[in-house]
Design a protein around this motif. Structure first.
Motif, mmCIF file in Angstrom:
data_model
loop_
_atom_site.group_PDB
_atom_site.id
_atom_site.type_symbol
_atom_site.label_atom_id
_atom_site.label_comp_id
_atom_site.label_asym_id
_atom_site.label_seq_id
_atom_site.Cartn_x
_atom_site.Cartn_y
_atom_site.Cartn_z
ATOM 1 N N GLY A 23 0.697 -1.215 0.293
ATOM 2 C CA GLY A 23 0.049 -0.114 -0.126
ATOM 3 C C GLY A 23 0.952 1.441 -0.087
ATOM 4 N N CYS A 24 1.925 0.761 0.515
ATOM 5 C CA CYS A 24 3.056 2.760 0.498
ATOM 6 C C CYS A 24 3.475 2.843 -0.972
ATOM 7 C CB CYS A 24 3.713 2.092 1.551
ATOM 8 S SG CYS A 24 5.292 0.964 1.085
ATOM 9 N N LYS A 25 3.407 2.049 -1.906
ATOM 10 C CA LYS A 25 3.929 1.925 -3.094
ATOM 11 C C LYS A 25 3.187 2.110 -4.183
ATOM 12 C CE LYS A 25 8.444 3.333 -2.019
ATOM 13 N NZ LYS A 25 8.586 4.504 -2.226
ATOM 14 N N GLN A 26 1.906 1.113 -3.708
ATOM 15 C CA GLN A 26 1.554 0.613 -5.421
ATOM 16 C C GLN A 26 -0.188 1.405 -4.878
ATOM 17 O OE1 GLN A 26 1.344 -3.216 -5.817
ATOM 18 N NE2 GLN A 26 -0.114 -3.688 -7.532
ATOM 19 N N GLN A 27 -0.829 2.328 -6.173
ATOM 20 C CA GLN A 27 -1.686 2.797 -6.770
ATOM 21 C C GLN A 27 -2.422 1.790 -6.861
ATOM 22 O OE1 GLN A 27 -1.708 5.353 -9.814
ATOM 23 N NE2 GLN A 27 -0.103 7.069 -8.823
ATOM 24 N N TYR A 28 -3.707 1.330 -6.883
ATOM 25 C CA TYR A 28 -4.866 0.874 -5.657
ATOM 26 C C TYR A 28 -6.234 1.395 -6.673
ATOM 27 C CZ TYR A 28 -4.903 1.018 -1.455
ATOM 28 O OH TYR A 28 -5.116 1.748 -0.027
ATOM 29 N N ASN A 29 -6.737 0.650 -7.088
ATOM 30 C CA ASN A 29 -8.702 1.275 -6.745
ATOM 31 C C ASN A 29 -9.588 0.618 -5.326
ATOM 32 O OD1 ASN A 29 -10.894 1.390 -7.097
ATOM 33 N ND2 ASN A 29 -11.392 0.548 -9.072
ATOM 34 N N PRO A 30 -9.658 1.591 -4.709
ATOM 35 C CA PRO A 30 -10.245 1.216 -3.297
ATOM 36 C C PRO A 30 -11.308 0.164 -3.559
ATOM 37 C CG PRO A 30 -9.698 3.482 -3.639
ATOM 38 C CD PRO A 30 -9.272 3.234 -5.061
ATOM 39 N N ALA A 31 -11.759 0.594 -4.264
ATOM 40 C CA ALA A 31 -13.530 -0.509 -5.072
ATOM 41 C C ALA A 31 -12.384 -1.856 -4.905
ATOM 42 C CB ALA A 31 -14.003 -0.480 -5.791
ATOM 43 N N GLU A 32 -11.143 -2.326 -5.147
ATOM 44 C CA GLU A 32 -10.878 -3.818 -4.969
ATOM 45 C C GLU A 32 -10.102 -4.240 -3.508
ATOM 46 O OE1 GLU A 32 -7.029 -2.688 -8.316
ATOM 47 O OE2 GLU A 32 -8.486 -3.971 -9.262
ATOM 48 N N VAL A 33 -10.257 -3.193 -2.299
ATOM 49 C CA VAL A 33 -9.753 -3.562 -0.997
ATOM 50 C C VAL A 33 -11.548 -3.309 -0.340
ATOM 51 C CG1 VAL A 33 -8.635 -2.822 0.731
ATOM 52 C CG2 VAL A 33 -8.100 -3.268 -1.465
ATOM 53 N N PHE A 34 -12.147 -2.921 -0.683
ATOM 54 C CA PHE A 34 -12.774 -2.762 0.013
ATOM 55 C C PHE A 34 -14.242 -3.072 0.051
ATOM 56 C CE2 PHE A 34 -10.041 0.870 1.163
ATOM 57 C CZ PHE A 34 -9.405 0.256 2.519
ATOM 58 N N ILE A 35 -14.909 -2.839 -1.295
ATOM 59 C CA ILE A 35 -16.429 -3.877 -1.697
ATOM 60 C C ILE A 35 -16.000 -5.272 -1.909
ATOM 61 C CG2 ILE A 35 -17.126 -3.673 -3.512
ATOM 62 C CD1 ILE A 35 -17.429 -0.437 -3.345
ATOM 63 N N ASN A 36 -16.938 -5.395 -1.139
ATOM 64 C CA ASN A 36 -17.625 -6.299 -0.962
ATOM 65 C C ASN A 36 -18.992 -6.549 -2.431
ATOM 66 O OD1 ASN A 36 -18.056 -9.332 -0.357
ATOM 67 N ND2 ASN A 36 -18.277 -9.095 1.959
ATOM 68 N N ILE A 37 -18.323 -7.773 -3.192
ATOM 69 C CA ILE A 37 -19.367 -8.194 -4.231
ATOM 70 C C ILE A 37 -20.277 -8.636 -4.207
ATOM 71 C CG2 ILE A 37 -19.420 -8.980 -6.642
ATOM 72 C CD1 ILE A 37 -17.968 -5.977 -6.084
ATOM 73 N N LYS A 38 -19.648 -10.019 -2.682
ATOM 74 C CA LYS A 38 -21.282 -10.737 -1.876
ATOM 75 C C LYS A 38 -21.926 -10.699 -1.644
ATOM 76 C CE LYS A 38 -16.993 -14.264 -2.089
ATOM 77 N NZ LYS A 38 -16.231 -15.003 -1.094
ATOM 78 N N GLY A 39 -21.697 -8.872 -1.220
ATOM 79 C CA GLY A 39 -22.798 -8.522 -0.215
ATOM 80 C C GLY A 39 -23.075 -9.056 0.829
ATOM 81 N N ASP A 40 -22.374 -9.441 1.639
ATOM 82 C CA ASP A 40 -22.398 -9.981 3.297
ATOM 83 C C ASP A 40 -21.982 -8.645 3.818
ATOM 84 O OD1 ASP A 40 -19.710 -12.834 2.937
ATOM 85 O OD2 ASP A 40 -19.993 -10.532 2.555
ATOM 86 N N VAL A 41 -21.677 -7.999 4.139
ATOM 87 C CA VAL A 41 -21.429 -6.761 4.451
ATOM 88 C C VAL A 41 -21.425 -6.143 5.278
ATOM 89 C CG1 VAL A 41 -20.418 -4.327 4.663
ATOM 90 C CG2 VAL A 41 -19.047 -6.055 3.386
ATOM 91 N N ASN A 42 -22.312 -5.345 5.947
ATOM 92 C CA ASN A 42 -23.839 -5.176 6.696
ATOM 93 C C ASN A 42 -23.410 -3.311 6.693
ATOM 94 O OD1 ASN A 42 -25.401 -4.700 8.192
ATOM 95 N ND2 ASN A 42 -24.526 -4.676 10.355
#
Length: 104
Positions: free
Chosen positions: A84-103
């Motif tokens: 995380g300190c060096k690589q750019q990333y899409n936050p959706a790839e880390v935080f979005i739960n596609i399966k929908g089991d996040v409250n």
């Protein structure tokens, strides 16, 4: 370690977000909170508008700042581990739960 699994966004906050999204044609949203807030907020936004882009502050614990020690490692939804300190990333790839089991 704190268990954040029962945390949710307040209904007043969701209402405000919905009103703002109806009033403005946002293309991107930014979260400046904790990783736990990123997860709740981005999953809620994704459930409302899957086309909105995301930006977040980097909360990675950085020790060396060079990607050598691994203290900043993030696990993407696909299982890939990045620095995380060096690589750019899409936050959706880390935080979005596609399966929908996040409250949210």
């Amino acid at each position: 370690m704190i268990d954040y699994s029962n945390y949710t966004l307040k209904d007043e906050f969701k209402k405000l977000i919905n009103e703002l999204m109806r009033k403005h044609d946002f293309k991107v949203t930014m979260s400046g909170g904790s990783d736990e807030f990123h997860r709740l907020y981005l999953n809620y936004i994704y459930s409302v508008n899957k086309n909105l882009k995301f930006a977040t502050v980097n909360n990675a614990l950085m020790t060396c700042g060079e990607g050598v020690c691994g203290s900043c490692q993030l696990k993407l939804c696909n299982g890939q581990v990045i620095r995380g300190c060096k690589q750019q990333y899409n936050p959706a790839e880390v935080f979005i739960n596609i399966k929908g089991d996040v409250n949210i």
